[in-house]
Scaffold this active site. Structure first.
Site, PDB file in Angstrom:
ATOM      1  CB  CYS A 144      -0.915  -0.008   1.214  1.00 15.29           C
ATOM      2  SG  CYS A 144      -0.034   0.237   2.765  1.00 15.29           S
ATOM      3  NE  ARG A 180      12.402  -0.836   2.274  1.00 13.63           N
ATOM      4  CZ  ARG A 180      12.771  -1.029   1.013  1.00 13.63           C
ATOM      5  NH1 ARG A 180      12.380  -2.092   0.366  1.00 13.63           N
ATOM      6  NH2 ARG A 180      13.509  -0.156   0.389  1.00 13.63           N
ATOM      7  CG  HIS A 237       7.798   5.075  -3.781  1.00 10.04           C
ATOM      8  ND1 HIS A 237       7.672   4.219  -4.849  1.00 10.04           N
ATOM      9  CD2 HIS A 237       8.086   4.300  -2.713  1.00 10.04           C
ATOM     10  CE1 HIS A 237       7.883   2.982  -4.438  1.00 10.04           C
ATOM     11  NE2 HIS A 237       8.138   3.003  -3.156  1.00 10.04           N
ATOM     12  CB  ALA A 288       4.023  -0.392   2.257  1.00  9.96           C
TER      13      ALA A 288
HETATM   14  S1  SF4 Z   1      -0.856  -1.664   6.063  1.00  7.17           S
HETATM   15 FE1  SF4 Z   1      -2.092  -0.150   7.179  1.00  7.17          FE
HETATM   16  S2  SF4 Z   1      -2.093   1.638   5.829  1.00  7.17           S
HETATM   17 FE2  SF4 Z   1      -1.475  -0.097   4.550  1.00  7.17          FE
HETATM   18  S3  SF4 Z   1      -3.401  -0.896   3.643  1.00  7.17           S
HETATM   19 FE3  SF4 Z   1      -3.033  -2.044   5.540  1.00  7.17          FE
HETATM   20  S4  SF4 Z   1      -4.213  -0.915   7.091  1.00  7.17           S
HETATM   21 FE4  SF4 Z   1      -3.958   0.473   5.361  1.00  7.17          FE
END
Ligand code: SF4
Length: 533
Positions: free
Chosen positions: A52, A86, A184, A55
């Site tokens: 996502c 990471r 990014h 991330a």
């Molecule tokens: S990791 Fe967190 S911010 Fe990313 S899609 Fe999942 S709930 Fe949403």
């Protein structure tokens, strides 16, 4: 080959088939660059490898900056799953701070969703300042934050006033854009707006920045070792083992080296517009690529001493690894590879595999855009769709005080013909005729293409590693390096060669098929009639 691909996708419903076939292309001729569809919404339920926006922003770009406290505003999952996974390494410098071991979260609960989480966020910043006394703080938003309307920008501005340190808010809710890529962009925008350019260090000669290098398994340190040896002064690395203090001075460099084009090209472009600093597309993955990049850089400065020293260092470094690289090349020569990594490594590692005589027959990216596939020349033809429209595009102006003309117009034009100056050509041009390029590969296609094209080795991430190893194909992670590394530069190439050869020659592959499937195993003797008891 096109027919083979279409047959592999036949099982899809018509709508899915229509969409997916645009994300899969065959390079039919050596000098052809076919158009691909990329950076579009993931098909629901298809088992994508994508992550996502949060991330991409916090996990990739911000997370490695070691002397900032990175607070994740959200429920605990987003922080917990990204805690230490990471492998962007960092060294603690005496007297300086390093918060990379920590995981800071506001740990939102049901009541925060109902009544808002701003109060909790204020408290988290207060605690971070009191306990850790950081130079600066980032706040990264996760999915619920945007939905309930927490104003993280207002909280950040208020805290900045209160504590006298920079507090930056990143609205990188996971649902923004279609992948990590949006994150990014959001991280690039804020670093450019608020951090780059506020430092006032006096730069030394041959000052450079390295952009889009995240020091996975120590890659950045290996690159730095070689550049230091030649005599360059690295001001900032964005962002592996990076520091807030260094990034503030990034506008003082003479050139930017761009390793990962996808995650940092926005900053590279904006620094050029605002401060006049050109960038060069670098690739420190692979022996030939590393040599090429070092020569581009020396050519850019055009200094005889630097050019001579570059050749001397190349010679020394080659002498150290050549024999062993040759040994591993003999072991791996003629094999084929399937590469599927985020937004740049599928290209970079093809070059290192070429050094070892391995041909990449199929490759792709999770979240790259068309320019990473086809080259920057297509940028003006890329259409922004509804899913990407909510990502802010910022425009920077020339900074009259700090703008420098580093290359004359004539020299700029001349260099552009010799080196990738402020240009990236994309992955497709690097691939051979008949190779397959796949965008946003999913679980089903991974298995299908392995069955059809039978690559000898697969390079991807943690989610697909074991699926593929269970199919009897060696699979190596190119995000985490399977906890090895560095793989960059001269010494890194050798570590990679050793790891790949060890993987391919692991005796366990001989036992994937049980012996009774290939040879008769019934054993026994015939008794004479009447003798049986
Ligand atoms: S990791 Fe967190 S911010 Fe990313 S899609 Fe999942 S709930 Fe949403």
């Amino acid at each position: 080959m096109k027919k083979v691909v279409e047959r592999a996708l036949e099982k899809y419903p018509a709508k899915v088939f229509k969409s997916r076939k645009e994300h899969i292309i065959i390079k039919e001729n050596e000098d052809e660059v076919p158009e691909i569809t990329a950076n579009t919404r993931t098909i629901p339920g298809i088992i994508t490898n994508r992550g996502c926006c949060y991330a991409g922003c916090k996990g990739v770009v911000l997370g490695p900056i070691k002397d900032m406290v990175h607070i994740v505003h959200g429920p605990i999952g987003c922080s917990y799953y990204a805690w230490g996974t990471r492998r962007n390494k960092a060294k603690v410098i005496d007297g300086e701070k390093n918060f990379l071991e920590y995981c800071f979260s506001t740990d939102m609960q049901e009541s925060d969703i109902v009544f808002g989480g701003e109060k909790k966020l204020r408290q988290a910043i207060k605690e971070a300042v009191e306990l850790f006394n950081p130079k600066a703080i980032t706040i990264s938003a996760t999915c619920p934050v945007g939905l309930i309307g927490d104003d993280i920008n207002a909280v950040a501005a208020e805290a900045q006033k209160l504590y006298g340190i920079q507090v930056l808010a990143f609205s990188c809710e996971g649902y923004k854009g279609v992948s990590q890529s949006a994150g990014h962009h959001i991280a690039n925008n804020n670093l450019m707006k608020h951090v780059i350019g506020i430092g006032d260090m006096k730069p030394k000669k041959y000052s450079i920045n390295i952009l889009g290098e995240y020091n996975i398994g120590g890659d950045g340190w290996e690159i730095k070792r070689v550049l230091d040896k030649i005599g360059y002064n690295i001001i900032a690395i964005m962002t592996g083992d990076g520091s807030y203090e260094d990034i503030k001075n990034a506008h003082k460099a003479d050139v930017n080296l761009v390793q990962c084009h996808r995650s940092i090209n926005y900053i590279a472009e904006m620094i050029e517009t605002k401060y006049g600093i050109p960038w060069i597309k670098a690739n420190f993955i692979g022996v030939k690529s590393t040599i090429e990049t070092l020569r581009y850089l020396a050519n850019y400065f055009g200094d005889d001493m630097l050019i001579e020293k570059t050749e001397e260092v190349i010679k020394e470094e080659l002498a150290d690894i050549e024999g062993q690289m040759e040994y591993y090349k003999e072991k791996l020569q003629g094999r084929t590879a399937f590469l599927y990594v985020g937004g740049s490594r599928s290209h970079h590692y093809q070059e290192l595999l070429k050094d070892l005589g391995v041909e990449t027959i199929i490759s792709g990216y999770e979240f790259a855009h068309r320019d990473d596939y086809e080259g920057r020349e297509v940028i003006s033809t890329i259409k922004t769709d509804a899913d990407n429209k909510n990502i802010e595009e910022i425009k920077v102006e020339k900074d009259e005080k700090n703008y420098r003309v580093i290359l004359s117009k004539e020299r700029y034009e001349k260099l552009k013909k010799e080196i990738p100056l402020s240009y990236y050509g994309g992955i497709i041009k690097a691939m051979n005729k008949n190779s397959v390029i796949i965008d946003d590969l999913n679980h089903y296609e991974t298995e299908e293409f392995i069955k059809i094209l039978k690559p000898d080795m697969f390079f991807s991430g943690i989610k697909d590693k074991y699926v593929v190893q269970k199919m009897g194909v060696m699979s190596k992670q190119l995000h985490s390096y399977d906890y090895s590394g560095p793989y960059a530069g001269f010494k890194g190439a050798l570590v990679f060669a050793r790891d790949v050869a060890a993987g391919v020659y692991t005796p366990a592959w001989k036992y994937v098929t049980p012996p009774w499937k290939t040879e008769p195993m019934i054993e026994g003797t015939l008794e004479e009639e009447g003798e049986a008891c």
